[in-house]
Every structure is written in C-alpha cells, then in structure tokens.
Design a protein around this motif. Structure first.
Motif, PDB file in Angstrom:
ATOM      1  N   TRP A 181       7.903   8.506  -4.908  1.00 28.05           N
ATOM      2  CA  TRP A 181       6.567   8.123  -4.483  1.00 28.05           C
ATOM      3  C   TRP A 181       5.579   8.341  -5.606  1.00 28.05           C
ATOM      4  N   LEU A 187       1.170   1.241  -3.177  1.00 25.00           N
ATOM      5  CA  LEU A 187       1.825   2.204  -2.291  1.00 25.00           C
ATOM      6  C   LEU A 187       0.815   2.911  -1.406  1.00 25.00           C
ATOM      7  N   LEU A 234       0.442   2.874   2.719  1.00 24.09           N
ATOM      8  CA  LEU A 234       0.427   4.103   3.519  1.00 24.09           C
ATOM      9  C   LEU A 234      -0.788   4.116   4.438  1.00 24.09           C
ATOM     10  N   LEU A 272       7.916   1.229   3.751  1.00 30.82           N
ATOM     11  CA  LEU A 272       7.642   2.421   2.950  1.00 30.82           C
ATOM     12  C   LEU A 272       8.919   3.193   2.633  1.00 30.82           C
TER      13      LEU A 272
END
Lengths: 245, 153
Positions: free
Chosen positions: A124, A130, A134, A109
């Motif tokens: 982000w 993504l 997370l 990340l």
C-alpha cells in the motif's frame, strides 16, 4: 409513460413472477461467464512480458474497479433524479445498489494490494489513486450506516441521497488522479480516446468476459436487494392498513 | 418558482459549493498529493522525499554481492544520481519507472526504499519476440542474472 413502466415494474404480481426469473437467469449467465472468464484468465491467456504470471490478477482487479465506480455513478444519477422529482423508488434502488458497490470496491482494493506487492514492491502507498479508492470504500460504508441511522426510513434515504451526491466528486478524482498528479499507479491503458488500447487483444478478451461476469453478479445482487426492499414496503403498508382499522 | 425548480436550484447550489470547496482543497494541497518529485524539481537537501522518474539506460551498477545499487534517475530533462543498499522489486531495471524514497546528500540521492513503477502496456511474451525481430527494442526484465553484472565505466 415512464411512470407507467415504473409502476408496472414494482407491482407485486410482477415482482413475484418476473424478478425470481431474472435473478435465476442472471445467476446462470453470470456463473457461466465467470467460469469461462477465469478459465481464459488462468489457462488460456499469455503471461505479460514484464510482469509474468502476476498480470493475471488484472482480470479480477480491473473489472472490479470499473464496476465499483460505475455503481457509484448510477447511484449518483438515481439520487439526483430521486431528490429532484421526488421519486422515492430511486432512493430504494440506490440503497439496493450500495452493497454491490461496496463489494467491488473491497475486491478492487485487496486484489490491487496483492498485485502491488510483487510488481511495485509495496502492499500500500498513499498515492492519489489508491487513497481516493479507499475514500470511495469509506463513502459506501458511510452511506449504508447513515441511511440505517434514521427512525424514519424514507427520511434516511433522502438524506443518504445528498451524501451520495456530495461524494460524487470523488469519482473524477479517482479517474483522473493518475493524469493530474504524479502517482505510483500507472495511467489508464484500456480505454483510450485518441489511440488504441495499450492492452494486447489476447489479454483484452478475458478482461471483457470477466467484466460481463461481474456485471451479472452486480445485477443479481442488486435485484435481490431491491426485491427485498419492495416486499418489505408492501408488507409494511399492508400492516398499516390492517392496524389502521 | 415551482417546487421542482426550487429543489433543482438547491441541488445545483449544493453541488456547486461542494465542487468548488473540494477543488480549492485539492489545489491547495497539490504539493502533498503528488506522490513523488522528479529530478527537474528543486529538492531540499537532507529532507525525506520521494523521487520518481526513469532509470537511465546504461547507468545501473550493481555490486558483486548484489546488495548495493547505483543508478541515475532521469525525467528526460534532468538527471540525479541515486545510491541504494537493499532489496529491489523484480520489475526494477533500466528504462523502467522507479520511485526512490530517501534524502538528498550533496549531489547523490541516498535511497532507503525502491519501488518499481510500471507503465500501462500489457503484452504477451511472444509478441515481444516478434517485435524485436522487426527491430523494435522492448525493455527486458533483468532477472537473477544481474548478480555478477558489475559494469565498468
């Protein structure tokens, strides 16, 4: 037959004699691969035609992502077998694997974020790939906290195994999110089924070396954790025997 | 039923239920999971939306002071004109993926933010030279030479 092998794997004499050697050998191998891999990544591989030098973050980001997912996959299989066959050893191994997976997800990340800013223009975004990565981070953190919240350790581990199984659905989402929905993250390029890799061979080599270095690191870290768990188990059972009197 | 088989059944039910539940949730939230819409999709005017596609070749016009951009986003089927003032990422150029955040005003999309999207191809610079010599067209990164490139159409 398998039980015999497993039983030998966790005998105290084996642990004391062989595990440290495995840890030592793994560390040496991993460190050498890491040095060679970083050398290839930063000195001996070409810049990308689009991204220039920024592409070099790929050599850390991609292997970390691979192993973050693979570690979780191994944990899922172990949890399934552990619950089905009531093999508690699987749960202890799952617990030993968790910090490794957490580290890799965190590395993935953060390096991904650093890579995204110069290339995409943002640190982000809430796109599918993504966000699901997370979520994987949260599952790892959640699992580690969860198993430690129980008074009875083994019960916590068995409940944790169920948590891992339910969270396993995140894995296909991470993998295929870039194909199923419109995302900012690009689709898979390295491992393809019906065409050759979209990554040039000169860039594939540092990638593979770094991936091997990371697997050594994960192996060593997991073995250290697992050794600790086994020795604690033996110590506790010895303590129970002494105080049972 | 043996204990092991019973545990197997419970496990499979757990997995089946969670899997079905998650599939339903994702399917229902489909419109929110997509990160951007394409020019072919219907876009509600004056509503914040993310538009994704490719910058159409030959459509990029940049003002002399370098701050204002006008280009066409295409997905191969439909085109949409985009207008933007501000900074763009280095990878932003023609024949490259782009995601524009903003609102649709009549026929022009007013973007407030531009993100570049790149594909999964990784290639050394030397290889692109060799490919171009053979006649393959490789999109070039337009670096700082675009300040004065005001194209007249």
């Amino acid at each position: 037959m398998i039980y015999k092998i497993l039983h030998n794997l966790i005998k105290p004499s084996f642990i004391l004699s062989v595990y440290p050697k495995l840890i030592g050998a793994g560390s040496v191998l991993g460190l050498s691969l890491l040095i060679y891999g970083l050398y290839l990544a930063f000195w001996n591989s070409p810049a990308d035609y689009q991204q220039g030098e920024t592409v070099r973050i790929m050599y850390i980001h991609v292997p970390a992502s691979w192993w973050a997912l693979s570690t979780y996959a191994v944990m899922t299989v172990l949890s399934f077998i552990g619950i089905l066959r009531r093999i508690d050893l699987c749960h202890y191994l799952t617990k030993a694997l968790a910090p490794t997976g957490l580290c890799f997800t965190f590395i993935s990340l953060t390096t991904g974020s650093i890579w995204g800013k110069p290339t995409w223009g943002t640190w982000w975004e809430w796109d599918a790939r993504l966000t699901s990565m997370l979520i994987l981070l949260f599952i790892y953190i959640g699992y580690i906290s969860f198993i430690n919240a129980f008074d009875q350790k083994l019960k916590g581990l068995r409940m944790g195994a169920l948590l891992i199984l339910v969270g396993a659905f995140n894995l296909p989402i991470i993998k295929w999110s870039v194909n199923w929905w419109n995302t900012l993250h690009q689709p898979a390029g390295i491992i393809q089924f019906n065409r050759s890799s979209s990554v040039h061979p000169s860039m594939l080599k540092p990638l593979i070396i770094m991936a091997l270095a990371f697997v050594c690191y994960g192996f060593v870290l997991t073995l250290i954790n697992f050794k600790y768990e086994l020795q604690k188990l033996k110590a506790n059972s010895l303590g129970d025997k002494l105080t049972a009197g | 039923m043996s204990k092991k088989n019973r545990r197997l059944v419970y496990l499979l039910i757990l997995l089946l239920m969670s899997g079905t539940g998650i599939t339903f949730i994702l399917y229902g939230l489909k419109n929110h999971i997509v990160y951007f819409v394409t020019p072919s999709d219907p876009i509600t005017p004056k509503t914040f939306v993310r538009l994704g596609g490719m910058v159409k070749k030959g459509s990029l016009v940049r003002s002399t002071d370098g701050a204002h951009f006008s280009f066409i986003v295409t997905d191969g089927k439909a085109d949409l004109k985009v207008s933007y003032t501000g900074l763009v990422p280095d990878l932003f150029r023609e024949e490259q993926g782009v995601v524009a955040e903003g609102k649709l005003n009549n026929t022009v999309f007013q973007a407030t933010r531009i993100l570049a999207k790149h594909d999964e191809n990784y290639m050394p610079r030397e290889v692109t030279k060799a490919l171009e010599e053979k006649g393959y067209k490789v999109p070039q990164v337009s670096s700082s030479s675009t300040i004065a490139s005001t194209q007249t159409k």
